[in-house]
Scaffold this active site. Structure first.
Site, PDB file in Angstrom:
ATOM      1  N   LYS A 115      41.676  29.428  26.809  1.00 34.08           N
ATOM      2  CA  LYS A 115      40.649  28.970  27.764  1.00 34.08           C
ATOM      3  C   LYS A 115      39.506  29.986  27.841  1.00 34.08           C
ATOM      4  CE  LYS A 115      41.259  29.815  32.342  1.00 34.08           C
ATOM      5  NZ  LYS A 115      40.159  30.503  33.058  1.00 34.08           N
ATOM      6  N   ASN A 116      39.889  31.292  27.967  1.00 30.94           N
ATOM      7  CA  ASN A 116      38.864  32.312  28.226  1.00 30.94           C
ATOM      8  C   ASN A 116      38.114  32.751  26.988  1.00 30.94           C
ATOM      9  OD1 ASN A 116      39.373  32.103  30.891  1.00 30.94           O
ATOM     10  ND2 ASN A 116      40.707  33.900  31.015  1.00 30.94           N
TER      11      ASN A 116
ATOM     12  N   ARG B 157      33.834  30.085  37.044  1.00 34.15           N
ATOM     13  CA  ARG B 157      33.310  31.450  36.892  1.00 34.15           C
ATOM     14  C   ARG B 157      32.552  31.570  35.580  1.00 34.15           C
ATOM     15  NH1 ARG B 157      31.897  36.242  39.307  1.00 34.15           N
ATOM     16  NH2 ARG B 157      32.092  37.959  37.832  1.00 34.15           N
TER      17      ARG B 157
ATOM     18  N   CYS C 235      38.351  31.185  40.435  1.00 32.48           N
ATOM     19  CA  CYS C 235      39.536  31.390  41.280  1.00 32.48           C
ATOM     20  C   CYS C 235      39.213  32.323  42.449  1.00 32.48           C
ATOM     21  CB  CYS C 235      40.665  31.996  40.450  1.00 32.48           C
ATOM     22  SG  CYS C 235      41.361  30.813  39.299  1.00 32.48           S
TER      23      CYS C 235
ATOM     24  N   ARG D 225      34.466  38.263  43.405  1.00 31.81           N
ATOM     25  CA  ARG D 225      33.878  37.773  42.138  1.00 31.81           C
ATOM     26  C   ARG D 225      32.347  37.921  42.157  1.00 31.81           C
ATOM     27  NH1 ARG D 225      37.589  34.360  39.608  1.00 31.81           N
ATOM     28  NH2 ARG D 225      36.970  35.338  37.657  1.00 31.81           N
ATOM     29  N   PRO D 226      31.834  39.113  42.495  1.00 29.44           N
ATOM     30  CA  PRO D 226      30.377  39.293  42.517  1.00 29.44           C
ATOM     31  C   PRO D 226      29.800  39.198  41.110  1.00 29.44           C
ATOM     32  CG  PRO D 226      31.456  41.401  42.718  1.00 29.44           C
ATOM     33  CD  PRO D 226      32.551  40.374  42.739  1.00 29.44           C
TER      34      PRO D 226
ATOM     35  N   ASP E 256      27.180  41.379  40.331  1.00 32.19           N
ATOM     36  CA  ASP E 256      26.295  42.546  40.280  1.00 32.19           C
ATOM     37  C   ASP E 256      26.307  43.217  38.906  1.00 32.19           C
ATOM     38  OD1 ASP E 256      28.946  43.044  40.964  1.00 32.19           O
ATOM     39  OD2 ASP E 256      28.485  45.011  41.772  1.00 32.19           O
TER      40      ASP E 256
ATOM     41  N   ASP F 100      45.927  38.493  34.579  1.00 28.09           N
ATOM     42  CA  ASP F 100      46.226  37.052  34.606  1.00 28.09           C
ATOM     43  C   ASP F 100      47.716  36.769  34.493  1.00 28.09           C
ATOM     44  OD1 ASP F 100      43.231  36.005  32.783  1.00 28.09           O
ATOM     45  OD2 ASP F 100      43.572  36.652  34.844  1.00 28.09           O
TER      46      ASP F 100
ATOM     47  N   ARG G  66      43.558  23.597  35.685  1.00 23.87           N
ATOM     48  CA  ARG G  66      42.264  24.141  35.252  1.00 23.87           C
ATOM     49  C   ARG G  66      42.486  25.073  34.055  1.00 23.87           C
ATOM     50  NH1 ARG G  66      39.711  27.538  39.526  1.00 23.87           N
ATOM     51  NH2 ARG G  66      38.513  28.084  37.682  1.00 23.87           N
TER      52      ARG G  66
HETATM   53  C1  EPZ Z   1      37.528  37.135  33.292  1.00 26.79           C
HETATM   54  O1  EPZ Z   1      36.939  37.013  34.568  1.00 26.79           O
HETATM   55  C2  EPZ Z   1      38.528  35.981  33.191  1.00 26.79           C
HETATM   56  N1  EPZ Z   1      37.817  34.715  33.349  1.00 26.79           N
HETATM   57  C3  EPZ Z   1      39.582  36.096  34.286  1.00 26.79           C
HETATM   58  O2  EPZ Z   1      40.548  35.071  34.074  1.00 26.79           O
HETATM   59  C4  EPZ Z   1      40.280  37.455  34.142  1.00 26.79           C
HETATM   60  O3  EPZ Z   1      41.196  37.602  35.209  1.00 26.79           O
HETATM   61  C5  EPZ Z   1      39.254  38.581  34.189  1.00 26.79           C
HETATM   62  O4  EPZ Z   1      38.246  38.377  33.162  1.00 26.79           O
HETATM   63  C6  EPZ Z   1      39.866  39.945  33.948  1.00 26.79           C
HETATM   64  O5  EPZ Z   1      40.537  39.947  32.713  1.00 26.79           O
HETATM   65  C7  EPZ Z   1      37.086  34.230  32.310  1.00 26.79           C
HETATM   66  O6  EPZ Z   1      36.992  34.827  31.248  1.00 26.79           O
HETATM   67  C8  EPZ Z   1      36.420  32.910  32.544  1.00 26.79           C
HETATM   68  P1  EPZ Z   1      35.766  40.687  35.249  1.00 26.79           P
HETATM   69  P2  EPZ Z   1      35.672  37.939  34.957  1.00 26.79           P
HETATM   70  O7  EPZ Z   1      34.292  40.565  35.303  1.00 26.79           O
HETATM   71  O8  EPZ Z   1      34.881  38.255  33.754  1.00 26.79           O
HETATM   72  C9  EPZ Z   1      34.662  43.131  39.084  1.00 26.79           C
HETATM   73  C10 EPZ Z   1      41.891  33.229  34.656  1.00 26.79           C
HETATM   74  O9  EPZ Z   1      42.838  33.061  35.438  1.00 26.79           O
HETATM   75  N2  EPZ Z   1      33.293  42.672  38.834  1.00 26.79           N
HETATM   76  O10 EPZ Z   1      36.403  41.334  34.060  1.00 26.79           O
HETATM   77  O11 EPZ Z   1      35.010  37.318  36.109  1.00 26.79           O
HETATM   78  C11 EPZ Z   1      35.541  41.976  39.484  1.00 26.79           C
HETATM   79  O12 EPZ Z   1      35.418  41.727  40.877  1.00 26.79           O
HETATM   80  C12 EPZ Z   1      40.686  34.041  35.075  1.00 26.79           C
HETATM   81  O13 EPZ Z   1      41.841  32.771  33.477  1.00 26.79           O
HETATM   82  C13 EPZ Z   1      32.287  43.117  39.670  1.00 26.79           C
HETATM   83  O14 EPZ Z   1      32.526  43.886  40.593  1.00 26.79           O
HETATM   84  O15 EPZ Z   1      36.404  39.263  35.417  1.00 26.79           O
HETATM   85  C14 EPZ Z   1      36.901  42.474  39.099  1.00 26.79           C
HETATM   86  O16 EPZ Z   1      37.390  43.328  40.121  1.00 26.79           O
HETATM   87  C15 EPZ Z   1      40.845  34.599  36.477  1.00 26.79           C
HETATM   88  N3  EPZ Z   1      31.032  42.668  39.458  1.00 26.79           N
HETATM   89  C16 EPZ Z   1      36.634  43.300  37.854  1.00 26.79           C
HETATM   90  O17 EPZ Z   1      35.243  43.611  37.865  1.00 26.79           O
HETATM   91  C17 EPZ Z   1      30.720  41.806  38.419  1.00 26.79           C
HETATM   92  O18 EPZ Z   1      29.553  41.451  38.257  1.00 26.79           O
HETATM   93  C18 EPZ Z   1      36.948  42.558  36.557  1.00 26.79           C
HETATM   94  O19 EPZ Z   1      36.245  41.361  36.608  1.00 26.79           O
HETATM   95  C19 EPZ Z   1      31.763  41.365  37.580  1.00 26.79           C
HETATM   96  C20 EPZ Z   1      33.048  41.819  37.805  1.00 26.79           C
END
Ligand code: EPZ
Length: 420
Positions: A22-23, A92, A116, A121-122, A124, A307, A400
């Site tokens: 999916k990802n 997302r 989710c 999920r900011p 920034d 995950d 999903r």
């Molecule tokens: C991806 O989400 C995946 N989703 C998530 O899978 C997965 O849990 C996550 O990566 C971590 O491996 C998709 O690829 C669609 P991150 P993503 O940005 O990119 C913080 C599932 O169940 N952060 O790596 O949104 C964030 O809050 C989903 O398949 C910021 O602070 O995750 C988190 O604490 C759930 N600001 C950390 O970084 C930002 O702008 C990692 O988030 C972005 C992220």
């Protein structure tokens, strides 16, 4: 609202096919708009989030045709640069359209993406990354309007964010000059995206490491690609097999995408091997005498995937001893625990990031709710492990991210009914 009725404590047997990731697929669909030519993507899971991404692309003017697990995208007639807010709020991954839209059109407006409920999920990091490319952002309510064609240069990530790294790659492939992305996320899905883009004519090296180099090119062309296997789905079924003492073959898998998960489950004395059949790899599980509690902390790849944290916690409810689970990535990814407690799980929440799972708790069937994809999958695992009939509500949340989960489980003997 649909629900699953699961009568647990049954040994399963047979073969569970693993779908495309999916990802990865979500980002390949987004990347397909970086050219005017047609691309074909195989092994795309038929799940709700993919459908949402396809709807977003169609809404922009792409011609998207789906036949089973193959998606054909013709992005030649895109006629809008603002994403439908109702759709982008649902997933997302919609945020990863920013990079490609800016590379192609130099402007895009995107509503705050959904996804989710596992933390704030900011976005920034996305804004920080795109601004390093010289992109400006204006916020109007929960709408973000990004402008300017991205300029090549050195990009330093402030978090090893998966989607922000993917945005950075897609923002740089058409820029004039060389870009280097430092502190990049290294997930296998990012390497799959880079493979797809390189097949389209991009020049990317180092994807899958924390330093990615991109040499900007004038244009990209269409291509044909097969999505990598879903490592999270595969390991979720592996833990379901272990938890139900089942003999299951699960795959195909890419073992090196799950090294630490395999190591931790072996340490927990789970009984399984990896077999090779006509150059593909599969998990083969065997009945377990018992499993031991083993601590984990979730990390970015190649650490233990966040995950898989919830499924692992559900499995540890039946392990001997107590296991400590430290969720280092998201600040509220324990929503499923209240539901497990309603099944008599003995879990202590130490902080928003740490839980203690007291093993050998006798789970009891109950009526529970799924709140997110992976938490919901953990509830299915718990229901499969306990006597009686458990009802899980809002299973669309689980669907999903897991293709035909009830059908795949029924095919190996699980007593699971989907009630609309
Ligand atoms: C991806 O989400 C995946 N989703 C998530 O899978 C997965 O849990 C996550 O990566 C971590 O491996 C998709 O690829 C669609 P991150 P993503 O940005 O990119 C913080 C599932 O169940 N952060 O790596 O949104 C964030 O809050 C989903 O398949 C910021 O602070 O995750 C988190 O604490 C759930 N600001 C950390 O970084 C930002 O702008 C990692 O988030 C972005 C992220």
């Amino acid at each position: 609202m649909a629900k699953y009725q699961i009568r647990g404590n049954k040994r399963l047997s047979g073969f569970i096919p693993v779908s495309g990731a999916k990802n990865s697929a979500l980002k390949l669909l987004a990347a397909s708009i970086l050219t005017k030519e047609v691309s074909v993507i195989h092994n795309v899971p038929e799940i709700i989030d993919i459908k949402k991404m396809e709807d977003i692309l169609s809404n922009l003017g792409c011609k998207v045709t789906v036949s089973k697990n193959t998606v054909t995208i013709d992005p030649s007639s895109i006629n809008s640069t603002s994403l439908d807010p109702d759709l982008t709020k649902k997933i997302r991954a919609s945020i990863v359209l920013a990079g490609p839209m800016l590379s192609r059109f130099g402007t895009v407006s995107i509503a705050q993406p959904g996804g989710c409920l596992i933390g704030a999920r900011p976005i920034d990091d996305h804004i920080d990354v795109l601004s390093q490319f010289g992109v400006t952002v204006e916020q109007k309510g929960d709408e973000y309007i990004f402008n300017n064609k991205p300029l090549a240069g050195e990009i330093i990530m402030s978090e090893m964010s998966v989607t922000a790294t993917e945005n950075a790659i897609m923002a740089s492939v058409l820029s004039d000059g060389d870009t280097i992305i430092r502190v990049a996320a290294a997930e296998p899905e990012i390497a799959d995206l880079a493979d797809y883009l390189n097949q389209m004519g991009a020049k990317i090296s180092g994807a899958g490491t924390h330093n990615i180099k991109i040499e900007g090119v004038k244009e990209l062309h269409g291509t044909e690609h097969t999505v990598i296997q879903d490592r999270v789905e595969a390991a979720t079924y592996l833990m379901m097999a272990i938890g139900t003492n089942s003999e299951l073959k699960i795959g195909p898998i890419v073992p090196e995408h799950l090294s630490i998960v395999i190591k931790k489950l072996k340490k927990a004395s789970a009984n399984f091997t990896i077999i090779k059949e006509s150059d593909k790899f599969y998990f083969q599980t065997f009945p377990n005498g018992h499993i031991e509690s083993v601590n984990i902390n979730t990390r970015t790849f190649p650490g233990f995937p966040t995950d898989l944290q919830s499924a692992y916690a559900a499995l540890m409810t039946k392990a001997k001893g107590e296991s400590r689970i430290f969720e280092t990535i998201f600040e509220s990814r324990f929503g499923y625990i209240e539901e497990l407690k309603r099944m008599n799980a003995n879990i202590e929440v130490i902080s928003p990031h740490i839980i203690l799972v007291k093993g050998s708790s006798k789970l009891r069937s109950a009526e529970i709710d799924a709140f997110d994809i992976r938490g919901g999958a953990a509830l299915v695992l718990a229901a499969l492990m306990c006597n009686g009939e458990t009802t899980i509500n809002h299973v669309e949340m689980i669907e999903r991210g897991y293709e035909k989960l009830d059908i795949k489980l029924s095919a190996v003997g699980a007593d699971i009914k989907r009630i609309n």
